[in-house]
Write a protein that holds these residues in place. Structure first.
Motif, PDB file in Angstrom:
ATOM      1  N   ALA A  40       7.433   2.711  -4.536  1.00 41.83           N
ATOM      2  CA  ALA A  40       6.507   3.358  -3.636  1.00 41.83           C
ATOM      3  C   ALA A  40       5.436   2.495  -3.345  1.00 41.83           C
ATOM      4  CB  ALA A  40       5.971   4.427  -4.896  1.00 41.83           C
ATOM      5  N   ALA A  41       5.212   1.519  -4.295  1.00 39.05           N
ATOM      6  CA  ALA A  41       4.164   0.548  -3.572  1.00 39.05           C
ATOM      7  C   ALA A  41       4.506  -0.192  -2.449  1.00 39.05           C
ATOM      8  CB  ALA A  41       3.836  -0.550  -4.850  1.00 39.05           C
ATOM      9  N   ALA A  42       5.719  -0.644  -2.279  1.00 37.41           N
ATOM     10  CA  ALA A  42       6.349  -1.127  -1.244  1.00 37.41           C
ATOM     11  C   ALA A  42       6.313  -0.155   0.165  1.00 37.41           C
ATOM     12  CB  ALA A  42       7.632  -1.659  -1.511  1.00 37.41           C
ATOM     13  N   PHE A  43       6.513   1.056  -0.105  1.00 39.52           N
ATOM     14  CA  PHE A  43       6.420   2.091   0.967  1.00 39.52           C
ATOM     15  C   PHE A  43       5.048   2.145   1.289  1.00 39.52           C
ATOM     16  CE2 PHE A  43       5.548   6.529   2.279  1.00 39.52           C
ATOM     17  CZ  PHE A  43       6.694   6.645   3.243  1.00 39.52           C
ATOM     18  N   ILE A  44       4.118   2.339   0.596  1.00 43.11           N
ATOM     19  CA  ILE A  44       2.573   2.287   0.923  1.00 43.11           C
ATOM     20  C   ILE A  44       2.021   1.313   1.646  1.00 43.11           C
ATOM     21  CG2 ILE A  44       0.243   2.462  -0.007  1.00 43.11           C
ATOM     22  CD1 ILE A  44       1.464   4.210  -2.341  1.00 43.11           C
ATOM     23  N   ALA A  45       2.482  -0.119   1.124  1.00 44.83           N
ATOM     24  CA  ALA A  45       2.094  -1.132   1.727  1.00 44.83           C
ATOM     25  C   ALA A  45       2.714  -1.359   3.045  1.00 44.83           C
ATOM     26  CB  ALA A  45       2.648  -2.562   0.873  1.00 44.83           C
ATOM     27  N   ILE A  46       3.808  -0.914   3.446  1.00 46.38           N
ATOM     28  CA  ILE A  46       4.241  -0.985   4.728  1.00 46.38           C
ATOM     29  C   ILE A  46       3.708  -0.110   5.674  1.00 46.38           C
ATOM     30  CG2 ILE A  46       6.366  -0.462   6.193  1.00 46.38           C
ATOM     31  CD1 ILE A  46       8.056  -1.647   3.724  1.00 46.38           C
ATOM     32  N   VAL A  47       3.339   1.339   4.952  1.00 48.18           N
ATOM     33  CA  VAL A  47       2.779   2.230   6.023  1.00 48.18           C
ATOM     34  C   VAL A  47       1.295   1.885   6.270  1.00 48.18           C
ATOM     35  CG1 VAL A  47       1.824   4.691   6.087  1.00 48.18           C
ATOM     36  CG2 VAL A  47       4.175   3.975   5.018  1.00 48.18           C
ATOM     37  N   GLN A  48       0.674   1.097   5.437  1.00 47.04           N
ATOM     38  CA  GLN A  48      -0.842   0.761   5.348  1.00 47.04           C
ATOM     39  C   GLN A  48      -0.836  -0.349   6.305  1.00 47.04           C
ATOM     40  OE1 GLN A  48      -2.331   0.038   1.564  1.00 47.04           O
ATOM     41  NE2 GLN A  48      -3.013   1.964   1.097  1.00 47.04           N
ATOM     42  N   ALA A  49      -0.014  -1.159   6.431  1.00 46.31           N
ATOM     43  CA  ALA A  49       0.011  -2.410   7.389  1.00 46.31           C
ATOM     44  C   ALA A  49       0.193  -2.159   8.776  1.00 46.31           C
ATOM     45  CB  ALA A  49       1.040  -3.342   6.888  1.00 46.31           C
TER      46      ALA A  49
END
Length: 430
Positions: A200-209
């Motif tokens: 979930a953290a990786a998903f959020i990081a990719i979306v925010q980037a």
């Protein structure tokens, strides 16, 4: 026509890599790691890539990887730290005698829940003070970092010896030992929960980037590429968790655990280790150090100073104080590494941290940190530490003598620097 097709191949691949914004150096390191693992797996008849060996390889990498993240900042600012192994030994000795001598003398008996936290605080304070001393000598007295830390290599190793009178100190507190690896894990259920949170953290990081790039009108990857990156990240995380969960606790260990509680182990009962607490500590350190490097003023000052120290000082950066901060941080990370290393052994020994200077510097350099300063990544240093530990572990399993192992490690370090120089020349960074 055939010639045109052949010439278009490399160009097309370069275009795809540029479009997807892949770090070619990172891909190269991942490729080297995969090759190392496959070669040793063949040489050991499939024993290298077993859940048990991967678990052991992971916990053995943690202490060096933690220090390698700090070494990135040190090398980026155009310094070097040759004292990290000796500093680790001094911090380990301080934590050990705090648990076994100082606190019991004050009435805190072995097993008291306060022993581990107090010992850890003492170790962190020791590392911070020694690191700050190094930084002050380098930054304010202008003594070269090579000389200061070379002296530290000799001084702190022998300070550790005198603190313990040359004796092995142990066993250490049970709670303290939980951060060593095999003695403290979150179990299978906890590991899957952590895996889900990591995905979930990786998903959020990719979306925010992606959103940040769109907001600043920067080019972004195609959606399919972002989706592929998310899928690969999820597969790697879940694969890692599944592998650690596949390593079951030996039956004799489980039986002793039940007997210690006055119970009888059920027939056919099994339990796996899961993700070690020490790995979670490394992940936390990696996240914090990455945020410091990318999102804070301190990180920007570190890379600006490494890129051009004179320009950084003219722009108002206090490079002397920055040096103190960098070496203080390195000292704290050495203390954390000492915590993990001594907890894994369950005691403090005189040779703890020996040759870690070589391993830590090699991990940072193999991970892409430029010795000329200004360039380096936290994830690269951790991957470099994993490659180094894989080489040593694989050679030990094959039966290679320790002296030849060091020959291979030294050769790999030189080759890594050569490859980095060639890469930077071709990409125009040098």
């Amino acid at each position: 026509m055939a010639t045109d097709s052949a010439s278009d191949g490399p160009a097309a691949r370069k275009t795809i890599l540029k479009t997807l914004e892949f770090d070619t150096r990172l891909l190269g390191m991942i490729g080297a790691f995969v090759v190392v693992c496959l070669v040793f797996n063949v040489l050991t008849d499939g024993r290298f890539l077993t859940p048990r060996n991967i678990f052991n390889l992971t916990i053995q990498t943690v202490s060096v990887a933690i220090m390698a993240t700090g070494m990135v900042f040190v090398i980026v600012t155009r310094h070097i730290d040759l004292s990290v192994g000796s500093l680790l030994a001094t911090c380990s000795a301080m934590m050990a005698i705090t648990q076994t001598q100082f606190l019991p003398a004050l009435g805190l008996d072995f097993g008291n829940p306060l022993i581990a936290p107090i010992a850890i605080i003492v170790g962190l304070a020791t590392g911070a003070l020694i690191g700050a001393l190094h930084g002050w000598l380098i930054g304010y007295l202008s003594i070269p970092a090579f000389i200061v830390t070379l002296g530290g290599l000799l001084v702190w190793r022998n300070v550790a010896w005198y603190l313990t009178s040359g004796q092995t100190i142990g066993p250490l507190d049970d709670t303290f030992q939980l951060l060593g690896g095999i003695g403290g894990t979150v179990g299978t259920t906890g590991s899957w929960i952590i895996g889900l949170l990591a995905v979930a953290a990786a998903f959020i990081a990719i979306v925010q980037a992606r959103r940040a790039k769109i907001r600043h009108e920067f080019p972004v990857k195609p959606l399919w590429a972002e989706g592929a990156l998310m899928a690969v990240s999820a597969a790697l995380i879940f694969g890692f968790v599944a592998t650690l969960n596949a390593y079951e606790i030996p039956v004799r260990v489980l039986r002793r655990s039940f007997e210690a509680r006055g119970e009888t182990m059920p027939q056919g009962f099994t339990e796996a280790y899961g993700v070690p607490f020490s790995v979670l500590l490394l992940i936390a350190v990696a996240v914090v150090m990455t945020l410091v490097a990318r999102r804070t003023r301190l990180g920007r000052y570190i890379f600006a100073t490494g890129g051009n120290p004179d320009a950084a000082e003219l722009s108002g950066i206090n490079t002397r104080l920055l040096t103190v901060k960098v070496f203080t941080l390195m000292g704290v990370l050495c203390a954390l590494a000492a915590l993990v290393a001594s907890a894994r052994l369950s005691f403090h020994s005189n040779d703890i941290g020996t040759l870690d200077e070589l391993r830590v510097i090699a991990a940072a350099v193999i991970g892409g940190t430029a010795l000329a300063g200004g360039i380096g990544t936290i994830y690269g240093a951790i991957l470099g530490a994993l490659i180094m530990q894989s080489l040593q572990s694989g050679m030990a399993m094959v039966g290679v003598d320790a002296p030849f192992q060091n020959i291979v490690v030294g050769s790999v370090l030189v080759i890594a620097v050569l490859v980095d120089i060639i890469y930077r020349k071709r990409t125009g960074e040098l």
